[in-house]
Design an enzyme around this catalytic site. Structure first.
Site, mmCIF file in Angstrom:
data_model
loop_
_atom_site.group_PDB
_atom_site.id
_atom_site.type_symbol
_atom_site.label_atom_id
_atom_site.label_comp_id
_atom_site.label_asym_id
_atom_site.label_seq_id
_atom_site.Cartn_x
_atom_site.Cartn_y
_atom_site.Cartn_z
ATOM 1 N N GLY A 1 -38.127 82.062 130.986
ATOM 2 C CA GLY A 1 -36.827 81.280 131.567
ATOM 3 C C GLY A 1 -36.634 80.224 130.667
ATOM 4 O O GLY A 1 -35.826 79.994 129.959
ATOM 5 N N ARG A 2 -37.411 79.184 130.927
ATOM 6 C CA ARG A 2 -37.493 77.665 130.400
ATOM 7 C C ARG A 2 -37.338 78.024 128.773
ATOM 8 O O ARG A 2 -36.246 77.139 128.190
ATOM 9 C CB ARG A 2 -38.568 77.052 130.893
ATOM 10 C CG ARG A 2 -38.724 75.583 130.435
ATOM 11 C CD ARG A 2 -40.054 75.008 130.458
ATOM 12 N NE ARG A 2 -40.778 75.378 131.931
ATOM 13 C CZ ARG A 2 -40.621 74.517 133.157
ATOM 14 N NH1 ARG A 2 -40.099 73.685 132.954
ATOM 15 N NH2 ARG A 2 -41.247 75.141 134.079
ATOM 16 N N GLY B 1 -43.314 81.763 131.040
ATOM 17 C CA GLY B 1 -44.228 80.688 130.992
ATOM 18 C C GLY B 1 -44.274 79.861 129.629
ATOM 19 O O GLY B 1 -44.788 78.813 129.613
ATOM 20 N N ARG C 1 -36.200 67.839 139.282
ATOM 21 C CA ARG C 1 -37.723 68.026 138.435
ATOM 22 C C ARG C 1 -38.230 66.715 138.348
ATOM 23 O O ARG C 1 -39.474 66.885 138.600
ATOM 24 C CB ARG C 1 -37.177 68.718 137.105
ATOM 25 C CG ARG C 1 -36.716 69.963 137.038
ATOM 26 C CD ARG C 1 -36.756 70.641 135.711
ATOM 27 N NE ARG C 1 -38.080 70.991 135.207
ATOM 28 C CZ ARG C 1 -38.607 70.365 134.464
ATOM 29 N NH1 ARG C 1 -38.305 69.392 133.691
ATOM 30 N NH2 ARG C 1 -40.035 70.505 134.139
ATOM 31 N N TYR D 1 -41.807 67.872 140.163
ATOM 32 C CA TYR D 1 -42.710 68.162 139.141
ATOM 33 C C TYR D 1 -43.307 66.915 138.428
ATOM 34 O O TYR D 1 -44.269 67.104 137.598
ATOM 35 C CB TYR D 1 -42.387 68.997 138.176
ATOM 36 C CG TYR D 1 -41.734 70.290 138.873
ATOM 37 C CD1 TYR D 1 -42.440 71.289 139.533
ATOM 38 C CD2 TYR D 1 -40.322 70.678 138.420
ATOM 39 C CE1 TYR D 1 -41.935 72.473 139.857
ATOM 40 C CE2 TYR D 1 -39.865 71.792 139.142
ATOM 41 C CZ TYR D 1 -40.500 72.776 139.716
ATOM 42 O OH TYR D 1 -39.985 73.972 140.187
ATOM 43 N N GLU E 1 -40.824 87.860 130.350
ATOM 44 C CA GLU E 1 -40.119 87.138 131.227
ATOM 45 C C GLU E 1 -39.890 85.520 131.259
ATOM 46 O O GLU E 1 -40.217 84.732 131.855
ATOM 47 C CB GLU E 1 -40.643 87.364 132.729
ATOM 48 C CG GLU E 1 -41.147 88.895 133.018
ATOM 49 C CD GLU E 1 -42.312 89.042 134.204
ATOM 50 O OE1 GLU E 1 -42.613 87.906 134.729
ATOM 51 O OE2 GLU E 1 -42.694 90.078 134.471
ATOM 52 N N TYR F 1 -34.039 75.245 135.451
ATOM 53 C CA TYR F 1 -34.536 74.752 136.732
ATOM 54 C C TYR F 1 -33.778 73.161 137.125
ATOM 55 O O TYR F 1 -34.421 72.233 137.626
ATOM 56 C CB TYR F 1 -36.159 74.359 136.754
ATOM 57 C CG TYR F 1 -36.866 75.750 136.590
ATOM 58 C CD1 TYR F 1 -36.786 76.694 137.476
ATOM 59 C CD2 TYR F 1 -37.478 75.823 135.402
ATOM 60 C CE1 TYR F 1 -37.288 77.852 137.063
ATOM 61 C CE2 TYR F 1 -38.082 77.001 134.854
ATOM 62 C CZ TYR F 1 -37.766 78.087 135.928
ATOM 63 O OH TYR F 1 -38.646 79.380 135.611
ATOM 64 N N CYS G 1 -30.754 58.095 149.239
ATOM 65 C CA CYS G 1 -31.671 57.183 149.982
ATOM 66 C C CYS G 1 -33.197 57.690 150.179
ATOM 67 O O CYS G 1 -33.449 58.188 151.013
ATOM 68 C CB CYS G 1 -31.264 56.937 151.538
ATOM 69 S SG CYS G 1 -29.436 56.441 151.309
ATOM 70 N N GLU G 2 -33.780 57.738 148.894
ATOM 71 C CA GLU G 2 -35.170 58.161 148.916
ATOM 72 C C GLU G 2 -35.714 57.531 147.687
ATOM 73 O O GLU G 2 -35.114 57.439 146.755
ATOM 74 C CB GLU G 2 -35.240 59.661 148.347
ATOM 75 C CG GLU G 2 -34.781 60.783 149.464
ATOM 76 C CD GLU G 2 -35.613 61.074 150.400
ATOM 77 O OE1 GLU G 2 -36.816 60.788 150.217
ATOM 78 O OE2 GLU G 2 -35.218 62.078 151.385
HETATM 79 C C1 LIG Z 1 -40.739 81.849 137.354
HETATM 80 C C2 LIG Z 1 -41.123 82.897 136.609
HETATM 81 C C3 LIG Z 1 -40.803 83.473 135.187
HETATM 82 C C4 LIG Z 1 -40.202 82.304 134.361
HETATM 83 O O1 LIG Z 1 -41.020 81.106 134.008
HETATM 84 P P1 LIG Z 1 -40.761 80.337 132.773
HETATM 85 O O2 LIG Z 1 -41.846 79.255 132.913
HETATM 86 O O3 LIG Z 1 -39.284 79.618 132.969
HETATM 87 O O4 LIG Z 1 -40.747 81.229 131.624
HETATM 88 C C5 LIG Z 1 -41.370 84.554 134.679
HETATM 89 N N1 LIG Z 1 -41.790 85.496 135.697
HETATM 90 C C6 LIG Z 1 -42.236 85.429 137.057
HETATM 91 C C7 LIG Z 1 -42.921 86.174 138.032
HETATM 92 C C8 LIG Z 1 -41.864 83.973 137.398
HETATM 93 O O5 LIG Z 1 -42.050 83.852 138.744
#
Ligand SMILES: *Cc1c(COP(=O)(O)O)cnc(C)c1O
Length: 432
Positions: free
Chosen positions: A289-290, A238, A326, A330, A287, A385, A356-357
């Site tokens: 990602g982004r 997150g 995105r 979002y 965890e 994403y 076409c949106e």
């Molecule tokens: C999506 C997700 C993440 C990664 O989220 P980021 O915002 O990309 O860091 C980590 N853990 C869980 C359980 C998720 O669903």
């Protein structure tokens, strides 16, 4: 922080001119910077050096095999949300024993596959899921390592579609119910209670919500550790990134820039959290990602038409919401910059795709340098994403992906041939 910058008037990814890639591989084109990916991982990993930890890259943010392989090479673990993602990690050379399997809807087949591969933990989100994992493990005569996802009920101050840690959403088990769930799960003989997990949302740009969540679960996880012998606490992903403006003067200057001062840096994150976590004596899982992949990728697109209506200046480009959803999904902001910089006035513009949106736009009424048909534009911060959420809506091919390292570039996924989109389809026999 990233390695996309102008050299003279040309946008470069590390040492490679983006225009050269666009001409060679066509557009829409995703371009990733390996150095950016790796530095993000290392920054976070080093910031947490004070506590035993494992950074598990969230595969769902960018699952290109080359991205996974680069991170596996640095010792990254992986946060996966499907059996398919586990197969990908293995295909990329990642270690299943460093994988955390998340998600609210794991099927029996996925659980069996992940058990056979020996994942580090199943992060379970409900009691029926724990029972199912126990059943599958019993059938395979195995013990399944599990953690339960606690919903700490904190507000992450982010977009509603990416808030996950309040009681309004489908994720996790309510804070008040967790101890009962662990007590009952401890009676399931094929489960091994290995940890506790949480994840409060995505694109969180301040430390406070993370700190609040950690403080809230500390007494809980301490009790669970004593009772059930837990070995890890996952504090989720997150961590937010800067989308606006992503293109600063250069990587070295970046962390000192005004944009960086407002953002969550690994150092700020660790400085507040490590002192809280260290006394627990647990292994800490993250965890992200982004944070790792977001600013490590761009989407390059070509201006097909410049269309002026009475009130608007539209740049109709060859990328669309099927390539990068995105903005539509979002209401996300992506900085848009010319691949070749020109002097001249800015024009208020809408950058739109051919689909076409009416939701198929990347920006509206944004001052952008004047563009002409054939010019290339880059949508910044498209590494997370982005491609992973692409579809072939409007029978449009999935874009190509390129990985850059220094002066080298490799096509790591060719553009999907258009016939492949319907290659598995057939007319029903009575239509023949
Ligand atoms: C999506 C997700 C993440 C990664 O989220 P980021 O915002 O990309 O860091 C980590 N853990 C869980 C359980 C998720 O669903």
């Amino acid at each position: 922080m990233h390695y996309f910058h102008y050299t003279g008037n040309r946008l470069c990814c590390e040492g490679v001119a983006v225009e050269t890639l666009a001409r060679k591989f066509g557009t829409p084109l995703y371009v990733y910077s390996q150095r950016t990916l790796e530095e993000h991982f290392k920054d976070l990993d080093q910031a947490l050096a004070g506590v035993e930890h494992l950074v598990c890259f969230a595969v769902k943010s960018n699952s290109n095999l080359s991205v996974l392989r680069a991170l596996a090479g640095l010792g990254s673990g992986f946060d996966i949300v499907s059996g398919g993602e586990l197969q990908r990690v293995i295909a990329a050379g990642g270690d299943p024993r460093q994988c955390a399997f998340a998600g609210v809807g794991k099927t029996e087949g996925e659980i069996e596959y992940a058990l056979r591969q020996g994942v580090y933990t199943f992060n379970a989100e409900s009691e029926p899921e724990l029972e199912r994992i126990n059943r599958v493990a019993a059938r395979l005569k195995k013990q399944a390592p599990v953690a339960v996802r606690v919903n700490p009920d904190v507000e992450a101050h982010t977009h509603k579609k990416i808030t996950t840690g309040t009681y309004e959403n489908k994720f996790g088990v309510a804070f008040e119910e967790i101890e009962g769930v662990y007590a009952r799960a401890s009676k399931l003989r094929h489960l091994r209670l290995r940890g506790l997990q949480m994840h409060i949302g995505s694109q969180i740009t301040e430390v406070a919500p993370f700190e609040e969540a950690v403080r809230k679960v500390l007494p809980l996880v301490t009790r669970l550790k004593e009772r059930h012998g837990l070995e890890f606490l996952s504090i989720g992903g997150g961590l937010g990134i800067v989308y606006k403006p992503a293109l600063a003067s250069g990587p070295a200057a970046w962390w000192r820039s005004a944009a960086a001062r407002d953002i969550l840096t690994p150092q700020k994150y660790a400085a507040r959290l490590v002192p809280l976590l260290k006394p627990l004596g647990l292994r800490i899982l993250l965890e992200p990602g982004r944070f790792i992949s977001g600013n490590a990728g761009i989407l390059v697109t070509r201006v097909e038409y410049v269309k002026r209506t009475g009130r608007k200046n539209f740049l109709i480009v060859d990328a669309a919401m099927n390539d990068l959803i995105r903005p539509a999904f979002y209401e996300a902001y992506h900085e848009i910059v010319p691949v070749r910089r020109k002097a001249g006035a800015m024009v208020s513009s809408d950058v739109v795709g051919p689909i076409c949106e009416s939701g198929d736009f990347f920006c509206q009424d944004r001052p952008l340098p004047k563009a002409r048909e054939g010019d290339y534009l880059a949508l910044m911060s498209a590494g997370a994403y982005g491609f992973v959420m692409a579809s072939s809506y409007n029978t449009r091919s999935l874009a190509a992906e390129v990985m850059v390292k220094g002066n080298r570039a490799a096509l790591v996924r060719p553009r999907q041939p258009v016939e492949d989109i319907w290659s598995g389809e057939a007319a029903a026999p009575w239509l023949k």
